[in-house]
Enzyme design. Structure first.
Site, mmCIF file in Angstrom:
data_model
loop_
_atom_site.group_PDB
_atom_site.id
_atom_site.type_symbol
_atom_site.label_atom_id
_atom_site.label_comp_id
_atom_site.label_asym_id
_atom_site.label_seq_id
_atom_site.Cartn_x
_atom_site.Cartn_y
_atom_site.Cartn_z
ATOM 1 N N THR A 13 -4.195 -8.430 5.455
ATOM 2 C CA THR A 13 -5.066 -7.309 5.060
ATOM 3 C C THR A 13 -4.847 -6.935 3.597
ATOM 4 O O THR A 13 -5.803 -6.840 2.814
ATOM 5 C CB THR A 13 -4.765 -6.089 5.966
ATOM 6 N N VAL A 14 -3.597 -6.708 3.204
ATOM 7 C CA VAL A 14 -3.311 -6.245 1.840
ATOM 8 C C VAL A 14 -3.447 -7.384 0.832
ATOM 9 O O VAL A 14 -4.109 -7.246 -0.210
ATOM 10 C CB VAL A 14 -1.900 -5.601 1.768
ATOM 11 N N LYS A 104 6.982 -0.379 3.262
ATOM 12 C CA LYS A 104 7.808 0.845 3.402
ATOM 13 C C LYS A 104 9.028 0.629 4.259
ATOM 14 O O LYS A 104 10.063 1.272 4.042
ATOM 15 C CB LYS A 104 6.980 2.010 3.941
ATOM 16 N N GLU A 128 4.070 1.663 -4.974
ATOM 17 C CA GLU A 128 3.173 2.808 -4.725
ATOM 18 C C GLU A 128 2.489 2.702 -3.361
ATOM 19 O O GLU A 128 2.331 3.697 -2.650
ATOM 20 C CB GLU A 128 2.107 2.871 -5.836
ATOM 21 N N VAL A 131 3.573 4.179 0.504
ATOM 22 C CA VAL A 131 3.357 5.510 1.101
ATOM 23 C C VAL A 131 1.900 5.930 0.894
ATOM 24 O O VAL A 131 1.396 5.928 -0.227
ATOM 25 C CB VAL A 131 4.282 6.571 0.454
ATOM 26 N N GLY A 186 -7.530 -3.170 10.622
ATOM 27 C CA GLY A 186 -6.444 -3.518 9.689
ATOM 28 C C GLY A 186 -5.565 -2.344 9.300
ATOM 29 O O GLY A 186 -4.818 -2.422 8.334
ATOM 30 N N GLU A 189 0.181 -1.750 11.842
ATOM 31 C CA GLU A 189 1.124 -2.818 11.483
ATOM 32 C C GLU A 189 0.887 -4.019 12.410
ATOM 33 O O GLU A 189 0.288 -3.873 13.482
ATOM 34 C CB GLU A 189 2.562 -2.314 11.660
ATOM 35 N N LYS A 204 8.105 6.501 5.545
ATOM 36 C CA LYS A 204 7.409 7.067 4.386
ATOM 37 C C LYS A 204 8.041 8.392 3.970
ATOM 38 O O LYS A 204 8.125 8.696 2.777
ATOM 39 C CB LYS A 204 5.915 7.223 4.702
ATOM 40 N N GLY A 301 -5.773 0.427 5.093
ATOM 41 C CA GLY A 301 -6.979 -0.376 4.889
ATOM 42 C C GLY A 301 -6.812 -1.297 3.694
ATOM 43 O O GLY A 301 -6.024 -1.019 2.786
HETATM 44 P P1 NAP Z 1 -0.935 -8.463 7.802
HETATM 45 O O1 NAP Z 1 -2.400 -8.280 7.772
HETATM 46 O O2 NAP Z 1 -0.251 -8.724 9.089
HETATM 47 O O3 NAP Z 1 -0.602 -9.612 6.731
HETATM 48 C C1 NAP Z 1 0.659 -10.149 6.579
HETATM 49 C C2 NAP Z 1 0.478 -11.583 6.177
HETATM 50 O O4 NAP Z 1 1.752 -12.119 5.845
HETATM 51 C C3 NAP Z 1 -0.116 -12.423 7.307
HETATM 52 O O5 NAP Z 1 -1.178 -13.169 6.779
HETATM 53 C C4 NAP Z 1 1.048 -13.290 7.739
HETATM 54 O O6 NAP Z 1 0.680 -14.578 8.102
HETATM 55 C C5 NAP Z 1 1.864 -13.379 6.474
HETATM 56 N N1 NAP Z 1 3.278 -13.633 6.734
HETATM 57 C C6 NAP Z 1 4.117 -12.952 7.527
HETATM 58 N N2 NAP Z 1 5.341 -13.493 7.474
HETATM 59 C C7 NAP Z 1 5.268 -14.543 6.642
HETATM 60 C C8 NAP Z 1 6.179 -15.525 6.188
HETATM 61 N N3 NAP Z 1 7.453 -15.522 6.589
HETATM 62 N N4 NAP Z 1 5.746 -16.465 5.330
HETATM 63 C C9 NAP Z 1 4.462 -16.482 4.927
HETATM 64 N N5 NAP Z 1 3.528 -15.581 5.312
HETATM 65 C C10 NAP Z 1 3.949 -14.633 6.170
HETATM 66 O O7 NAP Z 1 -0.192 -7.217 7.169
HETATM 67 P P2 NAP Z 1 -0.779 -6.203 6.098
HETATM 68 O O8 NAP Z 1 -1.508 -5.146 6.820
HETATM 69 O O9 NAP Z 1 -1.443 -6.943 4.999
HETATM 70 O O10 NAP Z 1 0.567 -5.526 5.576
HETATM 71 C C11 NAP Z 1 1.373 -6.122 4.587
HETATM 72 C C12 NAP Z 1 2.362 -5.089 4.086
HETATM 73 O O11 NAP Z 1 1.658 -3.976 3.539
HETATM 74 C C13 NAP Z 1 3.244 -4.485 5.173
HETATM 75 O O12 NAP Z 1 4.503 -4.182 4.621
HETATM 76 C C14 NAP Z 1 2.526 -3.188 5.541
HETATM 77 O O13 NAP Z 1 3.382 -2.213 6.088
HETATM 78 C C15 NAP Z 1 2.043 -2.765 4.182
HETATM 79 N N6 NAP Z 1 0.898 -1.857 4.180
HETATM 80 C C16 NAP Z 1 -0.213 -2.163 4.883
HETATM 81 C C17 NAP Z 1 -1.291 -1.309 4.850
HETATM 82 C C18 NAP Z 1 -2.539 -1.573 5.633
HETATM 83 O O14 NAP Z 1 -3.432 -0.730 5.624
HETATM 84 N N7 NAP Z 1 -2.669 -2.722 6.295
HETATM 85 C C19 NAP Z 1 -1.237 -0.148 4.059
HETATM 86 C C20 NAP Z 1 -0.077 0.119 3.310
HETATM 87 C C21 NAP Z 1 0.987 -0.755 3.388
HETATM 88 P P3 NAP Z 1 -0.071 -14.941 9.478
HETATM 89 O O15 NAP Z 1 -1.502 -14.685 9.131
HETATM 90 O O16 NAP Z 1 0.292 -16.340 9.672
HETATM 91 O O17 NAP Z 1 0.484 -14.010 10.510
HETATM 92 N N1 HSE Z 2 0.173 1.055 9.505
HETATM 93 C C1 HSE Z 2 0.161 1.944 8.395
HETATM 94 C C2 HSE Z 2 -0.644 3.175 8.737
HETATM 95 C C3 HSE Z 2 -0.431 1.254 7.190
HETATM 96 O O1 HSE Z 2 -1.377 3.153 9.723
HETATM 97 O O2 HSE Z 2 -0.532 4.183 8.033
HETATM 98 C C4 HSE Z 2 -0.310 2.066 5.936
HETATM 99 O O3 HSE Z 2 1.032 2.207 5.551
#
Ligand code: NAP
Ligand code: HSE
Length: 423
Positions: A13-14, A104, A128, A131, A186, A189, A204, A301
């Site tokens: 997603t990110v 986080k 940034e 959180v 998305g 987690e 956070k 998102g």
């Molecule tokens: P996600 O959609 O699950 O994406 C994570 C990606 O990393 C997946 O494509 C996964 O691959 C890949 N991955 C995981 N382990 C790996 C490894 N060992 N080697 C290579 N690739 C690997 O997660 P996300 O939502 O983007 O979140 C990423 C980070 O941002 C997290 O720390 C989350 O807490 C933070 N965050 C997310 C949001 C949000 O709204 N989503 C907001 C703020 C912060 P696969 O596709 O093969 O599983």
């Molecule tokens: N899973 C987290 C949330 C993503 O829903 O707030 C943003 O950090």
């Protein structure tokens, strides 16, 4: 124009949002950064799955291809979780590469160690997006509030649970359906347990507490609760009382101690926090000089979160053109012990499940007197085959609440909910 080569870990997603923003806003970004920023390699587990969004970016499955690439100066970590993210980031910093992350879990658990590695290697380490997703709250606290004294931070800092509560209350969705939708969008987690149990919000609050108060807390220092036990009975009663239920994180200075808590909390229906819906987050800051400020925006998102990542990336590119030493994202450090439950005062909403035939209301009244707890609501409510006592206390200490609920359990009265009321 000079190029800065960037590596990306994770294309979910990110990560994919970052590629989209860099592609869409290329001209503006290079205009401001005075460099062309190019993601040259992305680490993924299954390249076939990511071919489409990768476009010109080379997909690699071996982390060393990014670590040992001397042309890559900055790496974005967007895989999430503690391991191997921690090992990856530590190695990158040791290799002299600056890092941006949205993680986080990692910053809350091992941030100080990683910051120390970054400082030792004179590289930048920014987070940034860790959180409140798209809200630039950490930059605001570290820069705009640098000279102010913060008294309290209270906020909705988890988008998934706010989305679920909104869908349950406004659209009568059930918990599981709302969670599934939050996952599809998305917000959640990869494993949503931390969202639901309040642990994500607690991570956070640990980070916010470092920026606002300089204090470095661990999970041993405060309590966190999620929304998994929230009952629709309580949501309805709370609405009748003129409140909304939100998963809130609070961090406040009490007698030169620090009090932090995450849990379902009643907020006034007429107040700003009640109007924060779905994946939106909000952080209220109360400080000596500014007074009350309120930061509102999408807390989760793809694009909102990626925007925070890209803004960190541009700050690091800007720093690279300076010859001075890299500076820590958060420079405030203080020693504050956690406040004791007898020092912290709040009003509480309680619902007690009772046996209709018992004289439970008499027992509750006696216990209230015994524990010197005043109240403004004490109602017997019947719903279906169940009977409850709904109680709203005056301001009492958290110690009084703990003693009162323990006494009730001893008297076989089940405490279904005990939620703080935000003043
Ligand atoms: P996600 O959609 O699950 O994406 C994570 C990606 O990393 C997946 O494509 C996964 O691959 C890949 N991955 C995981 N382990 C790996 C490894 N060992 N080697 C290579 N690739 C690997 O997660 P996300 O939502 O983007 O979140 C990423 C980070 O941002 C997290 O720390 C989350 O807490 C933070 N965050 C997310 C949001 C949000 O709204 N989503 C907001 C703020 C912060 P696969 O596709 O093969 O599983
Ligand atoms: N899973 C987290 C949330 C993503 O829903 O707030 C943003 O950090």
């Amino acid at each position: 124009m000079k190029k800065v080569k960037v590596g990306l870990l994770g294309l979910g997603t990110v990560g994919s949002g970052v590629l989209k923003i860099l592609a869409r806003n290329q001209d503006k970004i290079s205009n401001i950064a005075k460099r062309q920023i190019e993601v040259v390699k992305a680490l993924v587990r299954d390249p076939k799955k990511h071919e489409k969004e990768a476009n010109q970016v080379k997909l690699v499955t071996d982390f060393d291809e990014i670590l040992n690439d001397k042309d890559i100066e900055i790496v974005i970590e967007a895989i999430g979780g503690l391991h191997p993210a921690e090992e990856f980031i530590a190695s990158l910093l040791e290799h002299g590469k600056s890092v941006v992350t949205a993680n986080k879990d990692l910053i809350a658990s091992h941030g100080p160690r990683l910051v120390e590695i970054a400082n030792r290697n004179n590289v930048d380490f920014m987070y940034e997006a860790s959180v409140a997703g798209g809200i630039p709250i950490l930059n605001a606290l570290s820069q705009s509030f640098a000279g102010d004294e913060i008294i309290e931070i209270a906020g909705i800092v988890n988008g998934t649970t706010n989305y679920i509560l909104t869908q349950m209350v406004d659209h009568h969705a059930n918990f599981q359906d709302a969670l599934k939708k939050a996952q599809e969008l998305g917000f959640a987690e990869a494993d949503p347990t931390n969202d639901i149990t309040g642990k994500d919000a607690a991570y956070k609050m640990i980070i916010l507490t470092r920026f606002a108060f300089g204090a470095n807390l661990t999970f041993d220092d405060f309590e966190y609760h999620g929304i998994e036990e929230v009952k629709s009975f309580d949501v309805r009663q709370i609405a009748k009382l003129g409140y909304s239920l939100k998963l809130l994180g609070i961090s406040r200075k009490v007698n030169n101690h620090i009090f932090v808590e995450v849990g379902p909390t009643l907020v006034k229906q007429s107040g700003q926090l009640a109007h924060v819906k779905n994946e939106y987050n909000a952080v209220g800051v109360r400080s000596m000089a500014v007074g009350n400020s309120f930061f509102f925006g999408p807390g989760a998102g793809s694009l909102p979160t990626a925007n925070s990542v890209v803004s960190d990336l541009m700050a690091e590119v800007n720093d690279m053109s300076m010859t001075s030493e890299a500076e820590s994202f958060n420079r405030y450090q203080d020693h504050l012990d956690p406040a004791k439950p007898k020092e912290v005062f709040d009003s509480f909403y309680l619902s007690l499940k009772i046996d209709a035939k018992d004289d439970a209301i008499l027992t509750v009244s006696k216990l209230l007197v015994e524990h010197q707890i005043g109240f403004r609501e004490l109602n017997k409510v019947e719903e279906g085959k169940s009977t409850y006592i709904v109680l709203v206390t005056d301001k009492i200490s958290h110690q009084q609440l703990n003693d009162f609920t323990t006494a009730m359990k001893k008297n076989n009265i089940s405490v279904q909910a005990a939620y703080k009321i935000l003043k």
